[in-house]
Enzyme design. Sequence first.
Site, mmCIF file in Angstrom:
data_model
loop_
_atom_site.group_PDB
_atom_site.id
_atom_site.type_symbol
_atom_site.label_atom_id
_atom_site.label_comp_id
_atom_site.label_asym_id
_atom_site.label_seq_id
_atom_site.Cartn_x
_atom_site.Cartn_y
_atom_site.Cartn_z
ATOM 1 N N TRP A 209 0.807 -8.735 6.794
ATOM 2 C CA TRP A 209 1.633 -7.012 6.807
ATOM 3 C C TRP A 209 2.548 -6.908 7.580
ATOM 4 O O TRP A 209 2.197 -7.166 9.051
ATOM 5 C CB TRP A 209 0.202 -6.346 6.999
ATOM 6 N N ASP A 290 -8.839 -8.089 10.480
ATOM 7 C CA ASP A 290 -8.260 -6.864 9.863
ATOM 8 C C ASP A 290 -8.902 -6.748 8.451
ATOM 9 O O ASP A 290 -8.735 -7.608 7.579
ATOM 10 C CB ASP A 290 -6.839 -6.982 9.944
ATOM 11 N N LYS A 326 -7.923 2.506 1.579
ATOM 12 C CA LYS A 326 -7.858 2.022 0.150
ATOM 13 C C LYS A 326 -8.943 2.203 -0.561
ATOM 14 O O LYS A 326 -9.230 2.528 -1.835
ATOM 15 C CB LYS A 326 -7.263 0.467 0.218
HETATM 16 N N1 KET Z 1 -4.028 -3.789 7.710
HETATM 17 C C1 KET Z 1 -3.564 -4.190 6.354
HETATM 18 C C2 KET Z 1 -3.757 -5.560 6.165
HETATM 19 C C3 KET Z 1 -2.891 -3.208 5.661
HETATM 20 O O1 KET Z 1 -2.400 -3.977 4.457
HETATM 21 C C4 KET Z 1 -3.029 -2.202 5.874
HETATM 22 C C5 KET Z 1 -1.984 -1.046 5.155
HETATM 23 C C6 KET Z 1 -3.350 -1.500 7.168
HETATM 24 C C7 KET Z 1 -4.081 -2.355 7.772
HETATM 25 C C8 KET Z 1 -3.415 -0.167 7.470
HETATM 26 O O2 KET Z 1 -3.879 0.931 6.824
HETATM 27 P P1 KET Z 1 -4.411 2.291 7.446
HETATM 28 O O3 KET Z 1 -3.908 3.151 6.263
HETATM 29 O O4 KET Z 1 -3.617 2.218 8.662
HETATM 30 O O5 KET Z 1 -5.897 2.038 7.586
HETATM 31 N N2 KET Z 1 -1.103 -1.351 4.194
HETATM 32 C C9 KET Z 1 -0.447 -0.483 3.360
HETATM 33 C C10 KET Z 1 0.063 0.694 3.966
HETATM 34 C C11 KET Z 1 0.853 0.564 4.916
HETATM 35 O O6 KET Z 1 1.805 -0.264 4.986
HETATM 36 O O7 KET Z 1 0.932 1.722 5.877
HETATM 37 C C12 KET Z 1 0.637 -1.558 2.540
HETATM 38 O O8 KET Z 1 0.891 -2.681 2.997
HETATM 39 O O9 KET Z 1 1.358 -0.993 1.663
#
Ligand code: KET
Length: 479
Positions: A209, A290, A326
């Site tokens: 990511w 993660d 998500k």
């Molecule tokens: N870890 C991974 C692997 C991940 O894809 C995301 C979010 C997060 C943590 C963090 O999400 P949070 O909303 O802070 O709990 N990914 C998507 C959103 C972004 O980039 O913020 C994405 O890859 O689109």
Amino acid sequence: MMLRQAAQALSRRLPTTARRSSPSFLATTSSVGIDNFVLTPVNLQSKRDIWVWGSPPSSSSSNRRGFADAVVDHEMTHDSHWSQFPMAPPDPIIGLTEAYLKDDFPDKVNVGVGAYRCDQGMPFVLPVVREAENELVAEELDHEYSGIAGCPNFVDVALKFAYGDDCVPLKENRVAGVQTLSGTGGLRVFGEVLHQFGHKHIYVPNPTWGNHIPIFTNAGLEVRKYRYYDNATSNLDFNGLLDDLQAIPEGSCVLLHACAHNPTGMDPTMEQWKQISNVAKERNLLPFFDCAYQGFASGDARKDAAALRMFVEDGHNIALVQSFSKNFGLYGQRVGALSVVADTPDEAKRVLSQLKVHIRPSYSNPPRHGARIVSKILSSEKKTDEFVEQCMGMAKRIDSMRIKLRNTLEELGSSRSWEHVTKQIGMFAYSGMSKDEVVALREKHHIYCTLDGRISMAGVTSKNVEYIAKAIHDVTEGK
Ligand code: KET
């Protein structure tokens, strides 16, 4: 008085002409002082004068610099403090949404950010989340601060959700857990704590990511990569992964995606996870999971935690970050948890105290509403079952779009293989499109996906899937 405030106060004492006019005027001014300090101009030839802050200067200019206790840059030709700020590039993921919103093409498609859409292309609130929310409103709760570690009941149910009710360390009270500002906040807090306690680097999969890299870099860690994916075969590079883990310094922290690897959608099998666990044991590595997609990989939130649960059973003192963005669709509510498995309850208490010491000066304490929603759902067996079913519904819709996208590309006569689109799991299809193809997709067809060719399948719907397939075919055909 703070240095900058003092400098500003001194600057205000200068005649307006001195503040605004040419440096040559300033060459005639001498030091000005306040509170027994002086602020003295040096380097008067350049447009940008440097004011040296400290005890009184001697006559030679080199000594003038030498006496400085600190240096305050003072832009003499502008009043703005921000004139030196360069424009930063847009975020590679969130920036796409910004660009998409500005696009007035009627059939534009946003498959950049991983945010679930229903088949009508609209943001989706899980019915069980709505239900919990309505109950919370009726309860007329107060809005007092939460504790530094967040809502205790939320942390409790969140950890059970990931580790399972039967988890031995949980039963033995040797897991330290805190509520965090979703996954991102948990990753940052733990990155900083690692750094504070002597870790110099962290290993992340290649690719990973995009935000992992700045999160850990800003936490003070050097980000190193281990092999993960083979672009040539659109498959996991498992031998490369094992070789790299075997070669990294003992005791290093290794970031692992618990399920639905972002961006590739390729997870190790349980047998492969076992081998990773064995290598981690041999090398005394610190596995840091993660877990942002629990529920999106197999469709069953409980099953998707199998890898991390196996690591705990194997005796690893893992660290874990959970996101509820998500699976519960609580993106903007920023709901997450960070936990650390310790050897003893006493050790867990000490770790918890350090996490709290870290959180307090960062953001004091986390927000309450989203945590209350998750807490309500996971505290009720009935609501948990509803959640599992609704989460499964999202995963199934995504799967059906994978099949439809692949089939349409094949029907169009694409000369490429799109088999990986249905082999991958989770929110994303790692399409294999080149950067140029992604740019063409955006410029010619108004379809927004990340430059690495990652398509958020959560944004693909019955209505736009053909349009997307035709556009992909157009930019990739013949290459
Ligand atoms: N870890 C991974 C692997 C991940 O894809 C995301 C979010 C997060 C943590 C963090 O999400 P949070 O909303 O802070 O709990 N990914 C998507 C959103 C972004 O980039 O913020 C994405 O890859 O689109």
